[in-house]
Write a protein that holds these residues in place. Structure first.
Motif, PDB file in Angstrom:
ATOM      1  N   GLY A  52     -10.702  45.549  23.380  1.00  0.00           N
ATOM      2  CA  GLY A  52     -10.512  44.122  23.593  1.00  0.00           C
ATOM      3  C   GLY A  52      -9.854  43.457  22.396  1.00  0.00           C
ATOM      4  O   GLY A  52      -8.946  42.640  22.545  1.00  0.00           O
ATOM      5  N   LEU A  53     -10.301  43.817  21.198  1.00  0.00           N
ATOM      6  CA  LEU A  53      -9.710  43.247  19.989  1.00  0.00           C
ATOM      7  C   LEU A  53      -8.264  43.722  19.807  1.00  0.00           C
ATOM      8  O   LEU A  53      -7.403  42.952  19.366  1.00  0.00           O
ATOM      9  CB  LEU A  53     -10.543  43.633  18.770  1.00  0.00           C
ATOM     10  N   ILE A  54      -7.998  44.982  20.142  1.00  0.00           N
ATOM     11  CA  ILE A  54      -6.632  45.508  20.007  1.00  0.00           C
ATOM     12  C   ILE A  54      -5.682  44.768  20.939  1.00  0.00           C
ATOM     13  O   ILE A  54      -4.594  44.324  20.539  1.00  0.00           O
ATOM     14  CB  ILE A  54      -6.612  47.022  20.292  1.00  0.00           C
ATOM     15  N   VAL A  55      -6.083  44.614  22.194  1.00  0.00           N
ATOM     16  CA  VAL A  55      -5.243  43.893  23.156  1.00  0.00           C
ATOM     17  C   VAL A  55      -5.103  42.430  22.757  1.00  0.00           C
ATOM     18  O   VAL A  55      -4.005  41.857  22.814  1.00  0.00           O
ATOM     19  CB  VAL A  55      -5.824  44.023  24.576  1.00  0.00           C
ATOM     20  N   GLY A  56      -6.198  41.817  22.330  1.00  0.00           N
ATOM     21  CA  GLY A  56      -6.149  40.413  21.936  1.00  0.00           C
ATOM     22  C   GLY A  56      -5.235  40.169  20.755  1.00  0.00           C
ATOM     23  O   GLY A  56      -4.460  39.202  20.731  1.00  0.00           O
ATOM     24  N   ALA A  57      -5.295  41.045  19.741  1.00  0.00           N
ATOM     25  CA  ALA A  57      -4.417  40.889  18.580  1.00  0.00           C
ATOM     26  C   ALA A  57      -2.955  41.049  18.979  1.00  0.00           C
ATOM     27  O   ALA A  57      -2.082  40.327  18.482  1.00  0.00           O
ATOM     28  CB  ALA A  57      -4.791  41.910  17.511  1.00  0.00           C
ATOM     29  N   SER A  58      -2.686  41.985  19.886  1.00  0.00           N
ATOM     30  CA  SER A  58      -1.303  42.169  20.349  1.00  0.00           C
ATOM     31  C   SER A  58      -0.815  40.962  21.138  1.00  0.00           C
ATOM     32  O   SER A  58       0.336  40.537  21.005  1.00  0.00           O
ATOM     33  CB  SER A  58      -1.214  43.436  21.207  1.00  0.00           C
ATOM     34  N   LEU A  59      -1.710  40.390  21.947  1.00  0.00           N
ATOM     35  CA  LEU A  59      -1.324  39.209  22.721  1.00  0.00           C
ATOM     36  C   LEU A  59      -1.088  37.999  21.826  1.00  0.00           C
ATOM     37  O   LEU A  59      -0.246  37.146  22.131  1.00  0.00           O
ATOM     38  CB  LEU A  59      -2.404  38.883  23.748  1.00  0.00           C
ATOM     39  N   GLU A  60      -1.819  37.906  20.725  1.00  0.00           N
ATOM     40  CA  GLU A  60      -1.592  36.808  19.781  1.00  0.00           C
ATOM     41  C   GLU A  60      -0.168  36.837  19.237  1.00  0.00           C
ATOM     42  O   GLU A  60       0.456  35.796  19.013  1.00  0.00           O
ATOM     43  CB  GLU A  60      -2.591  36.880  18.628  1.00  0.00           C
ATOM     44  N   LEU A  61       0.349  38.029  18.998  1.00  0.00           N
ATOM     45  CA  LEU A  61       1.719  38.153  18.493  1.00  0.00           C
ATOM     46  C   LEU A  61       2.728  37.624  19.503  1.00  0.00           C
ATOM     47  O   LEU A  61       3.774  37.088  19.131  1.00  0.00           O
ATOM     48  CB  LEU A  61       2.029  39.616  18.165  1.00  0.00           C
ATOM     49  N   ILE A  62       2.411  37.787  20.784  1.00  0.00           N
ATOM     50  CA  ILE A  62       3.335  37.331  21.831  1.00  0.00           C
ATOM     51  C   ILE A  62       3.243  35.826  22.035  1.00  0.00           C
ATOM     52  O   ILE A  62       4.251  35.126  22.139  1.00  0.00           O
ATOM     53  CB  ILE A  62       3.034  38.058  23.160  1.00  0.00           C
ATOM     54  N   PHE A  63       2.014  35.307  22.077  1.00  0.00           N
ATOM     55  CA  PHE A  63       1.797  33.928  22.489  1.00  0.00           C
ATOM     56  C   PHE A  63       1.665  32.951  21.330  1.00  0.00           C
ATOM     57  O   PHE A  63       1.492  31.751  21.569  1.00  0.00           O
ATOM     58  CB  PHE A  63       0.545  33.829  23.362  1.00  0.00           C
TER      59      PHE A  63
END
Length: 260
Positions: free
Chosen positions: A47-58
């Protein structure tokens, strides 16, 4: 699966209520939403890995005026759930986040168009003196409709589609998966470009280049560069201005002594 679908639906509702009823405490951010989904599904690490990656996008996406950005909450919850339940990597989940977020954006626009009729109904109730009825449009019906907008899609997708999604993922050919992974690596750069478009100026470009070259040639991690950046901010905003003020006071005192 029923319990997971209900929990994720509640998490999505909590995220969207953040900016509408809780005073924008940033719970709606992808990192927080993905972490909550990871806790609910028993895989906080992913969850943290996906969330950190999504932060870079959004991170460069903001709501300016009447412009409606892609839906961060819906995209984050669905992408993280997709990654955990389908046992796929975070890069594949990123390719799901943006289409789902854009779909949530369009549904949100339609919902707001429908809710705009509440204004006229509330005005009519106020003219009639029915103030309690007018208040319900804002306090009751608005949050209920927004909650249904997030709870229903997440619940349906998780409860009915987890196994189907997993089969679809397993049947995806390798060439398509590789293409999706490549696209997921480009999306963070797109997010940074949006962020720099709003923040970068002639005064700040030197600091951007400084951090870039330190990372590229000094072999420091992002954490190390962040520490040096924080120290630089303290020096530029706390130490140097105070020294300038002290020097100015000292010179003024010297001038007064010279006049005497």
């Amino acid at each position: 699966m029923l319990l997971n679908a209900i929990l994720l639906g509640i998490i999505a509702v909590f995220g969207t209520m953040d900016s509408r009823m809780l005073g924008r405490t940033n719970f709606e951010q992808p990192l927080v939403m993905a972490a909550l989904v990871g806790v609910a599904l028993g895989d906080l690490t992913k969850g943290l890995i996906v969330g950190a990656s999504l932060e870079l996008i959004f991170m460069g996406i903001v709501n300016i005026g009447a412009a409606a950005p892609p839906d961060l909450v819906l995209g984050s919850v669905m992408a993280t759930a997709f990654a955990i339940l389908s046992d796929t990597n975070a890069q594949t989940a990123l390719t799901i986040a943006l289409p789902v977020a854009i779909l949530g954006q369009m549904v949100g626009i339609l919902l707001r168009m429908f809710m705009s009729t509440f204004v006229h109904k509330a005005e009519s109730d106020i003219e009639k003196g029915e103030f309690a009825k007018a208040r319900r449009f804002h306090i009751l019906w608005g949050p209920i409709l927004y909650s249904l907008m997030y709870f229903v899609p997440v619940f349906v997708a998780i409860y009915f589609g987890a196994d189907v999604v997993k089969e679809i993922v397993q049947s995806i050919p390798a060439w398509l998966t590789n293409g999706l992974n490549l696209a997921s690596k480009i999306l963070p750069a797109y997010g940074f470009a949006l962020l720099m478009q709003t923040m970068l100026s002639k005064k700040t470009v030197a600091y951007l280049l400084l951090g870039f070259f330190i990372t590229a040639y000094a072999g420091l991690s992002v954490t190390g560069v962040a520490i040096f950046a924080a120290l630089l901010v303290i020096i530029l905003n706390e130490i140097l201005p105070k020294n300038s003020v002290n020097q100015g006071l000292t010179s003024d005192e010297d001038d007064d002594l010279e006049e005497l």
